[in-house]
Design a protein around this motif. Structure first.
Motif, short mmCIF file in Angstrom:
data_model
loop_
_atom_site.label_atom_id
_atom_site.label_comp_id
_atom_site.label_asym_id
_atom_site.label_seq_id
_atom_site.Cartn_x
_atom_site.Cartn_y
_atom_site.Cartn_z
N ASP A 257 16.14 41.50 -87.23
CA ASP A 257 16.43 42.70 -86.64
C ASP A 257 15.39 42.99 -85.53
OD1 ASP A 257 13.33 41.70 -87.61
OD2 ASP A 257 12.51 43.19 -87.99
N VAL A 258 14.96 41.73 -84.47
CA VAL A 258 15.04 41.47 -83.35
C VAL A 258 15.75 41.21 -82.27
CG1 VAL A 258 13.73 40.07 -81.39
CG2 VAL A 258 12.66 40.94 -84.16
N PHE A 259 16.75 40.92 -83.29
CA PHE A 259 18.98 40.57 -82.82
C PHE A 259 18.88 41.70 -82.32
CE2 PHE A 259 23.14 40.51 -83.71
CZ PHE A 259 23.16 39.74 -82.22
N ALA A 260 19.22 42.76 -83.84
CA ALA A 260 19.92 43.43 -83.68
C ALA A 260 19.22 45.02 -82.81
CB ALA A 260 19.27 44.89 -85.12
N THR A 261 17.88 44.87 -82.68
CA THR A 261 17.10 46.19 -81.38
C THR A 261 17.75 45.45 -80.51
OG1 THR A 261 15.16 45.91 -82.73
CG2 THR A 261 14.84 46.29 -80.65
N ALA A 262 17.33 43.79 -80.08
CA ALA A 262 18.32 43.36 -78.10
C ALA A 262 19.43 43.96 -78.01
CB ALA A 262 17.19 42.04 -78.25
N TYR A 263 20.24 43.11 -79.21
CA TYR A 263 21.46 43.95 -78.83
C TYR A 263 22.18 45.85 -78.24
CZ TYR A 263 26.60 43.67 -79.85
OH TYR A 263 28.21 44.05 -79.43
N ARG A 264 21.26 45.92 -79.34
CA ARG A 264 21.51 47.42 -79.31
C ARG A 264 20.96 47.95 -77.86
NH1 ARG A 264 19.11 48.18 -84.99
NH2 ARG A 264 21.25 49.19 -86.11
N ALA A 265 19.58 46.90 -77.67
CA ALA A 265 19.18 47.61 -75.16
C ALA A 265 20.36 47.27 -74.88
CB ALA A 265 18.37 46.55 -75.75
N GLU A 266 21.40 45.97 -75.14
CA GLU A 266 22.32 45.80 -74.66
C GLU A 266 23.32 46.36 -74.17
OE1 GLU A 266 21.13 40.56 -74.26
OE2 GLU A 266 23.33 41.53 -75.22
N LEU A 267 23.91 47.18 -75.43
CA LEU A 267 24.67 47.68 -75.56
C LEU A 267 24.96 48.67 -74.92
CD1 LEU A 267 25.92 47.10 -79.45
CD2 LEU A 267 27.13 46.29 -76.96
N ALA A 268 23.50 49.29 -74.74
CA ALA A 268 22.99 50.69 -74.70
C ALA A 268 23.43 51.00 -72.44
CB ALA A 268 21.53 50.80 -74.56
N GLY A 269 22.94 50.33 -72.36
CA GLY A 269 23.32 49.84 -70.85
C GLY A 269 24.96 49.11 -70.67
N SER A 270 25.24 48.84 -71.20
CA SER A 270 27.33 48.17 -71.00
C SER A 270 27.99 49.24 -70.89
CB SER A 270 26.93 47.18 -72.17
OG SER A 270 28.57 46.93 -71.67
N PRO A 271 28.84 48.99 -69.45
CA PRO A 271 29.67 49.91 -68.97
C PRO A 271 30.98 48.96 -70.43
CG PRO A 271 29.27 48.47 -67.50
CD PRO A 271 28.02 48.61 -68.32
N ALA A 272 31.09 48.04 -70.87
CA ALA A 272 31.64 47.84 -71.53
C ALA A 272 32.00 48.82 -73.08
CB ALA A 272 32.06 46.51 -71.17
N VAL A 273 30.93 49.15 -73.28
CA VAL A 273 31.15 49.77 -74.88
C VAL A 273 31.92 50.75 -74.48
CG1 VAL A 273 29.64 51.21 -76.31
CG2 VAL A 273 29.01 48.96 -75.59
N ASP A 274 32.06 50.79 -73.13
CA ASP A 274 32.51 52.77 -73.26
C ASP A 274 33.86 53.00 -73.16
OD1 ASP A 274 29.83 54.95 -72.47
OD2 ASP A 274 29.98 54.12 -71.09
N ALA A 275 34.18 51.18 -71.87
CA ALA A 275 35.00 51.10 -71.81
C ALA A 275 36.01 50.85 -73.61
CB ALA A 275 35.80 49.55 -71.11
N LEU A 276 35.67 50.25 -74.35
CA LEU A 276 36.05 49.25 -75.63
C LEU A 276 36.31 51.00 -76.47
CD1 LEU A 276 37.06 47.73 -77.38
CD2 LEU A 276 34.93 46.82 -78.36
N ARG A 277 35.47 52.03 -76.34
CA ARG A 277 35.04 53.44 -76.63
C ARG A 277 37.24 53.65 -76.34
NH1 ARG A 277 30.80 55.27 -75.80
NH2 ARG A 277 30.16 54.86 -77.19
N ALA A 278 36.98 53.52 -74.92
CA ALA A 278 38.28 54.41 -75.14
C ALA A 278 39.69 53.75 -75.32
CB ALA A 278 37.72 54.46 -73.27
N ILE A 279 38.84 52.40 -75.07
CA ILE A 279 40.33 51.54 -75.95
C ILE A 279 40.81 52.02 -77.54
CG2 ILE A 279 41.56 49.58 -76.98
CD1 ILE A 279 40.02 48.47 -73.77
N LEU B 220 29.60 52.58 -80.77
CA LEU B 220 31.31 52.64 -80.59
C LEU B 220 31.31 54.41 -81.37
CD1 LEU B 220 33.38 49.88 -80.83
CD2 LEU B 220 32.84 51.23 -78.99
N THR B 221 30.74 54.19 -82.39
CA THR B 221 31.11 55.40 -83.29
C THR B 221 29.90 56.89 -83.11
OG1 THR B 221 30.07 54.48 -85.58
CG2 THR B 221 32.44 54.23 -85.02
N ALA B 222 28.99 55.98 -82.13
CA ALA B 222 27.44 57.07 -82.33
C ALA B 222 28.13 57.99 -80.29
CB ALA B 222 26.55 56.23 -81.77
N PRO B 223 27.60 59.00 -80.52
CA PRO B 223 28.32 59.93 -79.76
C PRO B 223 28.42 59.10 -78.15
CG PRO B 223 27.27 61.08 -81.30
CD PRO B 223 27.12 60.02 -81.10
N ALA B 224 28.55 59.50 -77.38
CA ALA B 224 28.64 58.90 -75.93
C ALA B 224 27.30 59.37 -75.48
CB ALA B 224 30.08 58.89 -75.44
#
Length: 116
Positions: free
Chosen positions: A61-83, A111-115
């Motif tokens: 649960d601690v890992f999941a919270t921290a990783y979600r925070a990393e993803l929230a601020g990452s332009p790489a997620v938007d790039a992968l969402r486009a792919i 990736l499946t959450a609304p941008a």
């Protein structure tokens, strides 16, 4: 369809576009056998977070919270969402043994959450 699968499982035609979402290449797996279309290290957990989870017993649960925070601020997620949007079927590939507690599941969620 966006699915998640261990990279060590045999590839299937149902996988579609195969994206490895680990920071490190999977041990003992050749690039030919992996059948990876894209290796996207930028969406993987940071090296510090990965180490804390896999080697220092950071609770899920601690890992999941921290990783979600990393993803929230990452332009790489938007790039992968486009792919992902360019393909009918995409499979996110990960190497860990734990099918219920791995970062690829959290990445699929992002990736499946609304941008926004």
């Amino acid at each position: 369809m966006l699915q998640v699968k261990r990279v060590y499982e045999p590839p299937s035609s149902a996988d579609g576009f195969r994206v490895l979402v680990d920071r490190l290449w999977p041990r003992g797996l050749s690039k030919e056998r992996a059948h990876v279309d894209l290796w996207d290290k930028d969406v993987a957990p940071s090296a510090a977070l990965r180490t804390a989870f896999h080697h220092e017993a950071l609770p899920w649960d601690v890992f999941a919270t921290a990783y979600r925070a990393e993803l929230a601020g990452s332009p790489a997620v938007d790039a992968l969402r486009a792919i992902v949007a360019e393909h009918d079927d995409v499979t996110l590939l990960y190497a860990t043994h734990d099918e219920a507690h791995n970062h690829a599941l959290l990445l699929r969620e992002a990736l499946t959450a609304p941008a926004g």
